[in-house]
Design a protein around this motif. Structure first.
Motif, PDB file in Angstrom:
ATOM      1  N   ALA A  92       0.890  -1.152   0.135  1.00 60.19           N
ATOM      2  CA  ALA A  92       0.022  -0.081   0.031  1.00 60.19           C
ATOM      3  C   ALA A  92       0.859   1.210  -0.053  1.00 60.19           C
ATOM      4  CB  ALA A  92      -0.729  -0.057   1.251  1.00 60.19           C
ATOM      5  N   GLY A  93       0.419   2.471  -0.275  1.00 60.51           N
ATOM      6  CA  GLY A  93       1.213   3.623  -0.275  1.00 60.51           C
ATOM      7  C   GLY A  93       0.668   4.527  -1.508  1.00 60.51           C
ATOM      8  N   GLU A  94       1.402   5.670  -1.521  1.00 61.09           N
ATOM      9  CA  GLU A  94       1.260   6.838  -2.160  1.00 61.09           C
ATOM     10  C   GLU A  94       1.130   6.018  -3.917  1.00 61.09           C
ATOM     11  OE1 GLU A  94       2.957  10.891  -3.692  1.00 61.09           O
ATOM     12  OE2 GLU A  94       3.856   9.920  -2.105  1.00 61.09           O
ATOM     13  N   VAL A 120       3.829   4.919 -10.641  1.00 58.29           N
ATOM     14  CA  VAL A 120       4.008   3.865 -11.583  1.00 58.29           C
ATOM     15  C   VAL A 120       4.737   2.692 -10.859  1.00 58.29           C
ATOM     16  CG1 VAL A 120       5.888   4.863 -12.455  1.00 58.29           C
ATOM     17  CG2 VAL A 120       4.485   3.298 -13.858  1.00 58.29           C
ATOM     18  N   LEU A 121       5.862   2.817 -10.264  1.00 59.45           N
ATOM     19  CA  LEU A 121       6.574   2.033  -9.614  1.00 59.45           C
ATOM     20  C   LEU A 121       5.859   0.869  -8.756  1.00 59.45           C
ATOM     21  CD1 LEU A 121       9.311   0.833  -9.623  1.00 59.45           C
ATOM     22  CD2 LEU A 121      10.218   2.325  -7.747  1.00 59.45           C
ATOM     23  N   LEU A 122       4.938   1.711  -7.939  1.00 56.12           N
ATOM     24  CA  LEU A 122       4.024   0.637  -6.863  1.00 56.12           C
ATOM     25  C   LEU A 122       3.117  -0.055  -7.664  1.00 56.12           C
ATOM     26  CD1 LEU A 122       3.212  -0.028  -4.185  1.00 56.12           C
ATOM     27  CD2 LEU A 122       1.967   2.083  -3.937  1.00 56.12           C
ATOM     28  N   MET A 124       4.899  -2.823  -9.028  1.00 63.98           N
ATOM     29  CA  MET A 124       5.089  -3.764  -8.281  1.00 63.98           C
ATOM     30  C   MET A 124       3.674  -4.750  -7.562  1.00 63.98           C
ATOM     31  SD  MET A 124       7.500  -1.513  -5.669  1.00 63.98           S
ATOM     32  CE  MET A 124       7.954  -2.561  -4.160  1.00 63.98           C
ATOM     33  N   TYR A 179       9.737 -11.002  -7.329  1.00 63.59           N
ATOM     34  CA  TYR A 179      10.740 -10.106  -8.096  1.00 63.59           C
ATOM     35  C   TYR A 179      11.648 -10.991  -9.108  1.00 63.59           C
ATOM     36  CZ  TYR A 179      15.723 -11.114  -7.269  1.00 63.59           C
ATOM     37  OH  TYR A 179      17.115 -11.690  -7.505  1.00 63.59           O
ATOM     38  N   VAL A 219      10.939   0.391 -16.047  1.00 64.51           N
ATOM     39  CA  VAL A 219      10.157   0.228 -14.651  1.00 64.51           C
ATOM     40  C   VAL A 219      10.261  -1.296 -14.269  1.00 64.51           C
ATOM     41  CG1 VAL A 219       7.781   0.289 -13.816  1.00 64.51           C
ATOM     42  CG2 VAL A 219       8.758   2.212 -15.338  1.00 64.51           C
ATOM     43  N   ILE A 225      12.708  -3.282 -14.559  1.00 66.82           N
ATOM     44  CA  ILE A 225      13.980  -3.702 -13.749  1.00 66.82           C
ATOM     45  C   ILE A 225      13.889  -2.851 -12.341  1.00 66.82           C
ATOM     46  CG2 ILE A 225      16.281  -2.893 -13.612  1.00 66.82           C
ATOM     47  CD1 ILE A 225      16.133  -3.017 -16.885  1.00 66.82           C
ATOM     48  N   LEU A 226      13.191  -1.944 -12.270  1.00 67.28           N
ATOM     49  CA  LEU A 226      13.294  -0.946 -10.989  1.00 67.28           C
ATOM     50  C   LEU A 226      12.044  -2.001  -9.989  1.00 67.28           C
ATOM     51  CD1 LEU A 226      13.286   2.518 -12.134  1.00 67.28           C
ATOM     52  CD2 LEU A 226      15.101   1.381 -11.240  1.00 67.28           C
ATOM     53  N   ASP A 242      13.847  -4.783  -8.496  1.00 66.92           N
ATOM     54  CA  ASP A 242      14.551  -4.277  -7.442  1.00 66.92           C
ATOM     55  C   ASP A 242      13.841  -3.925  -6.329  1.00 66.92           C
ATOM     56  OD1 ASP A 242      16.695  -4.793  -9.151  1.00 66.92           O
ATOM     57  OD2 ASP A 242      16.982  -2.552  -9.863  1.00 66.92           O
ATOM     58  N   ALA A 243      12.657  -3.158  -6.335  1.00 69.32           N
ATOM     59  CA  ALA A 243      12.190  -2.726  -5.178  1.00 69.32           C
ATOM     60  C   ALA A 243      11.548  -3.864  -4.648  1.00 69.32           C
ATOM     61  CB  ALA A 243      10.922  -1.570  -5.721  1.00 69.32           C
ATOM     62  N   LEU A 290      12.746  -7.053  -4.430  1.00 70.70           N
ATOM     63  CA  LEU A 290      13.548  -7.706  -3.595  1.00 70.70           C
ATOM     64  C   LEU A 290      13.956  -6.835  -2.113  1.00 70.70           C
ATOM     65  CD1 LEU A 290      15.942  -9.839  -3.093  1.00 70.70           C
ATOM     66  CD2 LEU A 290      17.190  -8.631  -4.874  1.00 70.70           C
ATOM     67  N   THR A 291      14.102  -5.382  -2.462  1.00 73.05           N
ATOM     68  CA  THR A 291      14.505  -4.682  -1.268  1.00 73.05           C
ATOM     69  C   THR A 291      13.198  -4.648  -0.241  1.00 73.05           C
ATOM     70  OG1 THR A 291      15.429  -3.106  -2.992  1.00 73.05           O
ATOM     71  CG2 THR A 291      15.028  -2.274  -0.582  1.00 73.05           C
TER      72      THR A 291
END
Lengths: 283, 283
Positions: free
Chosen positions: B24-26, B29-31, B34, B77, B107, B109-110, B113-114, B116-117
């Protein structure tokens, strides 16, 4: 100041040795790509910042070196993925072929992933002195947050959407704060946490790291602009947007403000000062 | 057995809810990328295996759900990066566009990464009951190792170099043991560690997970071979190499051996049996 620089060099050698040892093992193309990415003479700014911050308190009682390596591995994985054809498409990194140029794109993707994974293996696996488990977990969370969606990776996603034409100084600052600043701020704050800093001092190190992060990016931009002719493609950055004179003045102001802030609380060391001043533009 | 399947469904819903809450969150495009990757109806095999393994001991006293989510985020991921054009170049995943098809390659790739992080943020950030810090750190190291150079990512690098012509059953088994087996074995072993299993039982769960991991890949291969006509490109796999009849016999043998091993030590539960038997080929 000479003594401080020598002590920073000592710490740098310690970090280099630990990174080299952490990247030992049975030879494989993946391990070679990981070593190529990490053992290529970076400045090691983030691990040094973490170590020097921890040292202002109890040092971290042995946890600090693993975390210094962890944050440097995270920084290096981000460079490997940043250089990929689908991202910045850079053929060179620190004067050598980027990982995908040397090992191919698929190995570069996996090597970045493996460095990020190793970062957390190293931090989670750090031998934890009695009573320090909370510090250790807190520093790991802090670094993961700074590296993730709301920090560095979110900044990189913003950067993809960032096109010349919608530039403002504020937009650059927001981008920098996440893309570069978050992990540098986390290095300073995690150092303080590992060292057992009281809450207020921890916040002072976070603020110090945040300002230093903005200065770091501005210095990097200035260096990039200086090499403009040598690059296939120059990407817009804050220093080019502000112009060299304003950028230099802003950079000096950021360093001054960061150092004054820590000094006022009696938290500055000669090594932290020397590390910050290494960001001063040459000449 | 009906009761066991229902209890697995309950656990699956709990994991789905925790993954949804963790993502959840703001809006960005990245979220969105994910969430697209994770909240798309996977089987959740690894988190269920972790939860059911922990339950054979003290359950993990609250740590187990964060680790179940962590291991599922790592699995997801790996699928995002696996599908990239430079890797397997898959346009579809679970019947929907893969992340790079839906959001673009950078996006994707990121986002990988996100995820996994975030996996490590979630595990490191799990509230740790008194005295359980060592279990928590140990499970994190175990999962990181299984996901990294010597486990899953090393297996994927091997896979890149794997070409029809040098196939043997042993080569497929080595590949599977790392590429798929390591993370599944880690799910079972980490569950046991989080639950506070004694050393011997922990090793029994690691062995169980390892065998189940080989079975998992063989079932996946059989499903792939069944859809051969529907795929743009069929990649060689162990089931195609062995043929359907031998593959089915081998899969049945692996499941039998895994279940017998745990049962002999009194460590099998109805849920673990149902989870393993969900890998039986249909018909």
């Amino acid at each position: 100041m000479t003594g401080a620089r020598e002590r920073l060099d000592d710490k740098r050698r310690t970090v280099e040795g630990a990174l080299d040892a952490g990247l030992a093992g049975e030879d494989s193309v993946l391990l070679r790509a990981m070593r190529h990415a990490v053992l290529s003479g970076g400045k090691r700014f983030r691990p040094l910042l973490l170590l020097c911050s921890a040292e202002r308190f109890d040092g971290g009682r042995g946890l600090e070196l693993s975390f210094a390596c962890g944050i440097e591995l995270i920084h290096n994985y981000s460079l490997v993925h940043d250089d990929l054809p689908a991202m910045d498409d850079d053929d060179l990194r620190r004067g050598r072929p980027s990982v995908h140029k040397a090992f191919g794109e698929s190995v570069a993707i996996l090597a970045g992933d493996a460095l990020l994974t190793l970062a957390f293996e190293v931090m989670a696996g750090a031998a934890c002195p009695d009573g320090l488990a909370a510090r250790k977990a807190e520093a790991m969370v802090l670094i993961a947050r700074a590296a993730g969606l709301r920090g560095m990776l979110g900044g990189q996603a913003l950067d993809i959407g960032f096109r010349p034409g919608n530039e403002t100084e504020a937009a650059y600052e927001e981008l920098t704060a996440r893309k570069t600043g978050a992990l540098i701020a986390a290095a300073a704050e995690a150092g303080a946490v590992l060292g057992g800093a009281p809450e207020g001092d921890r916040a002072r190190f976070a603020a110090f790291g945040k300002t230093i992060g903005l200065a770091f990016q501005l210095r990097d931009d200035l260096d990039d602009a200086g090499q403009e002719d040598a690059r296939a493609e120059f990407r817009p950055n804050e220093a080019a947007f502000l112009g060299a004179a304003r950028s230099r003045a802003k950079l000096a102001g950021l360093l001054e403000s960061a150092l004054t802030g820590l000094e006022a609380s009696g938290l500055l060391s000669e090594e932290l000062r020397a590390l910050a001043l290494s960001l001063e533009p040459p000449g």
